[in-house]
Design a protein around this motif. Structure first.
Motif, mmCIF file in Angstrom:
data_model
loop_
_atom_site.group_PDB
_atom_site.id
_atom_site.type_symbol
_atom_site.label_atom_id
_atom_site.label_comp_id
_atom_site.label_asym_id
_atom_site.label_seq_id
_atom_site.Cartn_x
_atom_site.Cartn_y
_atom_site.Cartn_z
ATOM 1 N N GLN A 5 -4.498 36.164 -69.299
ATOM 2 C CA GLN A 5 -4.596 36.033 -70.822
ATOM 3 C C GLN A 5 -6.104 36.123 -71.245
ATOM 4 N N SER A 6 -7.301 36.510 -70.516
ATOM 5 C CA SER A 6 -8.602 36.703 -71.012
ATOM 6 C C SER A 6 -8.782 38.359 -70.862
ATOM 7 N N GLY A 7 -7.806 39.156 -70.354
ATOM 8 C CA GLY A 7 -8.096 40.429 -70.097
ATOM 9 C C GLY A 7 -8.153 41.265 -71.325
ATOM 10 N N ALA A 8 -9.031 42.350 -71.303
ATOM 11 C CA ALA A 8 -9.364 43.141 -72.583
ATOM 12 C C ALA A 8 -8.006 44.022 -72.700
ATOM 13 N N SER A 9 -7.895 44.564 -73.997
ATOM 14 C CA SER A 9 -7.005 45.383 -74.283
ATOM 15 C C SER A 9 -6.940 46.664 -73.309
ATOM 16 N N SER A 10 -8.099 47.159 -73.000
ATOM 17 C CA SER A 10 -8.268 48.423 -72.344
ATOM 18 C C SER A 10 -7.638 48.121 -70.838
ATOM 19 N N GLY A 11 -7.810 46.819 -70.352
ATOM 20 C CA GLY A 11 -7.563 46.283 -69.312
ATOM 21 C C GLY A 11 -6.076 46.270 -68.998
ATOM 22 N N GLN A 12 -5.284 45.945 -70.182
ATOM 23 C CA GLN A 12 -3.915 45.813 -70.276
ATOM 24 C C GLN A 12 -3.213 47.051 -69.910
ATOM 25 N N ALA A 13 -3.785 48.250 -70.672
ATOM 26 C CA ALA A 13 -3.410 49.742 -70.550
ATOM 27 C C ALA A 13 -3.369 50.048 -69.193
ATOM 28 N N ALA A 14 -4.763 49.645 -68.519
ATOM 29 C CA ALA A 14 -4.898 50.051 -67.093
ATOM 30 C C ALA A 14 -4.006 49.593 -66.308
ATOM 31 N N ALA A 15 -3.561 48.253 -66.620
ATOM 32 C CA ALA A 15 -2.588 47.558 -65.610
ATOM 33 C C ALA A 15 -1.155 48.153 -65.708
ATOM 34 N N VAL A 16 -0.959 48.549 -66.808
ATOM 35 C CA VAL A 16 0.624 49.238 -66.791
ATOM 36 C C VAL A 16 0.369 50.675 -66.097
ATOM 37 N N GLN A 17 -0.722 51.481 -66.172
ATOM 38 C CA GLN A 17 -0.851 52.519 -65.396
ATOM 39 C C GLN A 17 -0.799 52.355 -63.897
ATOM 40 N N THR A 18 -1.646 51.214 -63.728
ATOM 41 C CA THR A 18 -1.597 51.026 -62.262
ATOM 42 C C THR A 18 -0.213 50.632 -61.722
ATOM 43 N N ALA A 19 0.654 49.998 -62.258
ATOM 44 C CA ALA A 19 2.059 49.757 -61.754
ATOM 45 C C ALA A 19 2.707 50.939 -61.485
ATOM 46 N N SER A 20 2.666 52.056 -62.018
ATOM 47 C CA SER A 20 3.324 53.418 -61.693
ATOM 48 C C SER A 20 2.807 54.051 -60.234
ATOM 49 N N LEU A 21 1.306 53.514 -59.710
ATOM 50 C CA LEU A 21 0.917 54.055 -58.850
ATOM 51 C C LEU A 21 1.862 54.014 -57.446
ATOM 52 N N PRO A 22 1.511 55.126 -56.650
ATOM 53 C CA PRO A 22 2.529 55.077 -55.475
ATOM 54 C C PRO A 22 1.929 53.990 -54.507
ATOM 55 N N VAL A 23 2.619 53.375 -53.594
ATOM 56 C CA VAL A 23 2.289 52.504 -52.593
ATOM 57 C C VAL A 23 1.643 53.558 -51.330
ATOM 58 N N VAL A 24 0.263 53.225 -50.970
ATOM 59 C CA VAL A 24 -0.174 53.799 -50.320
ATOM 60 C C VAL A 24 0.193 53.477 -48.796
ATOM 61 N N SER A 25 0.446 54.220 -47.746
ATOM 62 C CA SER A 25 0.798 53.848 -46.523
ATOM 63 C C SER A 25 -0.458 54.126 -45.656
ATOM 64 N N TYR A 26 -0.387 53.274 -44.711
ATOM 65 C CA TYR A 26 -1.857 53.059 -43.648
ATOM 66 C C TYR A 26 -1.228 53.125 -42.299
ATOM 67 N N ALA A 27 -2.144 53.840 -41.377
ATOM 68 C CA ALA A 27 -1.948 53.543 -39.978
ATOM 69 C C ALA A 27 -2.460 52.162 -39.672
ATOM 70 N N PRO A 28 -1.532 51.620 -38.685
ATOM 71 C CA PRO A 28 -1.729 50.084 -38.484
ATOM 72 C C PRO A 28 -3.380 49.862 -37.871
ATOM 73 N N ALA A 29 -4.184 48.708 -38.511
ATOM 74 C CA ALA A 29 -5.406 48.847 -37.798
ATOM 75 C C ALA A 29 -5.616 47.133 -37.958
ATOM 76 N N THR A 30 -6.168 46.645 -36.897
ATOM 77 C CA THR A 30 -6.685 45.195 -36.874
ATOM 78 C C THR A 30 -8.002 45.148 -36.424
ATOM 79 N N ALA A 31 -8.733 44.695 -37.353
ATOM 80 C CA ALA A 31 -10.270 44.496 -37.334
ATOM 81 C C ALA A 31 -10.488 43.273 -36.065
ATOM 82 N N GLN A 32 -11.634 43.457 -35.738
ATOM 83 C CA GLN A 32 -12.094 42.629 -34.528
ATOM 84 C C GLN A 32 -12.901 41.648 -35.169
ATOM 85 N N GLU A 33 -12.754 40.202 -35.259
ATOM 86 C CA GLU A 33 -13.734 39.292 -35.703
ATOM 87 C C GLU A 33 -15.016 39.482 -35.061
ATOM 88 N N ARG A 34 -15.965 39.760 -35.873
ATOM 89 C CA ARG A 34 -17.457 39.922 -35.759
ATOM 90 C C ARG A 34 -17.775 41.023 -34.711
#
Length: 299
Positions: A30-59
């Motif tokens: 609700q508090s987002g600026a109008s420019s942010g609203q436009a960016a959100a619409v554009q973001t929704a159309s971005l493709p999902v990025v696929s990743y190779a599995p990676a599990t980080a080691q704690e510390r």
């Protein structure tokens, strides 16, 4: 079940939920600026990025030293092993914020609206109030000096409508910058097993941030930041203590240990040093200092 197997399972669940949230995040706060609203619409159309599995080691410990002028590797320990970035994440949040100024979407004086969600983030923070605003310049300084989580979420919501949408944009930008082993699911680095990087990727990001936006170099060198009558001390303890150090970013969560990306210049030589997984703040700072001194002395 072993801890590592449990963490892998948890990472997969969190990543699935995060990607689903990114796909459906189109409505700005609700508090987002109008420019942010436009960016959100554009973001929704971005493709999902696929990743190779990676599990980080704690510390898990990683270290990397590069010649900052040429990118030449000078020293490496587990530089490509998956690690938790913690607040090193905010280097990308800053990159995206500066890019919005460069593109004309924002000016340094542009106000960012503060939502209740942003204001409620845990420390480190500068105490933003819901319904208030902070300028882009103040936000950038708060991120660079204090590593403020409330500011990080505010930036995300104003630029992309939601933090989930912004995290997708961050990861897309990471790929564009050659950060092949980095995945962002939030704008702050607060604990999440799906937020993964490497020391090498963080070095690349630090170099990209300083090379693309040299006009903001003073933000990373600043030893303090004042906002709303309060002065906040820089989290980078090496500023003013180790000769030539001029930035960049610290980070800590329990999963990651103590992290630091530091840049330094002496004479004509420039270094970028990354340490991830320090056992304490003191130990991390001592190791980064050791690496800086050793590689400047090496000539």
């Amino acid at each position: 079940m072993s801890f590592s197997r449990f963490l892998r399972s948890l990472s997969a669940v969190v990543l699935a939920v995060s990607l689903a949230a990114c796909q459906t995040a189109g409505a700005p706060s609700q508090s987002g600026a109008s420019s942010g609203q436009a960016a959100a619409v554009q973001t929704a159309s971005l493709p999902v990025v696929s990743y190779a599995p990676a599990t980080a080691q704690e510390r898990g410990f990683s270290a990397l030293v590069l010649n900052a002028a040429t990118g030449q590797e000078l020293y490496a320990v587990n530089a490509d092993a998956p690690r938790f970035p913690a607040s090193l994440t905010k280097m990308m949040t800053l990159y995206m914020l500066f890019e919005s100024v460069s593109s004309g979407e924002n000016r340094l004086s542009s106000p960012l609206n503060i939502s209740a969600n942003a204001a409620s983030q845990p420390p480190a923070k500068i105490g933003l109030k819901a319904g208030s605003t902070i300028s882009v310049e103040q936000a950038a300084r708060a991120l660079a000096v204090k590593s403020a989580n409330d500011v990080g979420v505010a930036v995300a919501e104003n630029l992309a409508g939601s933090e989930a949408a912004f995290a997708r944009e961050m990861t897309q930008k990471a790929r564009a910058l050659g950060l092949s082993r980095t995945r962002f699911v939030n704008a702050t680095g607060l604990p999440d097993p799906a937020q993964v990087t490497t020391a090498r990727d963080m070095a690349k990001l630090g170099l990209a941030l300083k090379r693309r936006f040299p006009q903001y170099a003073s933000y990373y060198r600043a030893k303090s930041f004042t906002y709303n009558g309060r002065t906040f001390r820089a989290t980078n303890n090496l500023l003013g203590k180790v000769q030539g150090v001029d930035g960049l970013k610290t980070g800590y969560v329990r999963m990651s240990g103590y992290n630091l990306v530091a840049t330094a210049r002496r004479g004509g030589k420039q270094l970028i040093v990354v340490v991830i997984g320090g056992q304490s703040e003191t130990a991390r700072d001592a190791e980064v200092t050791r690496l800086i001194e050793a590689h400047f002395q090496a000539g």
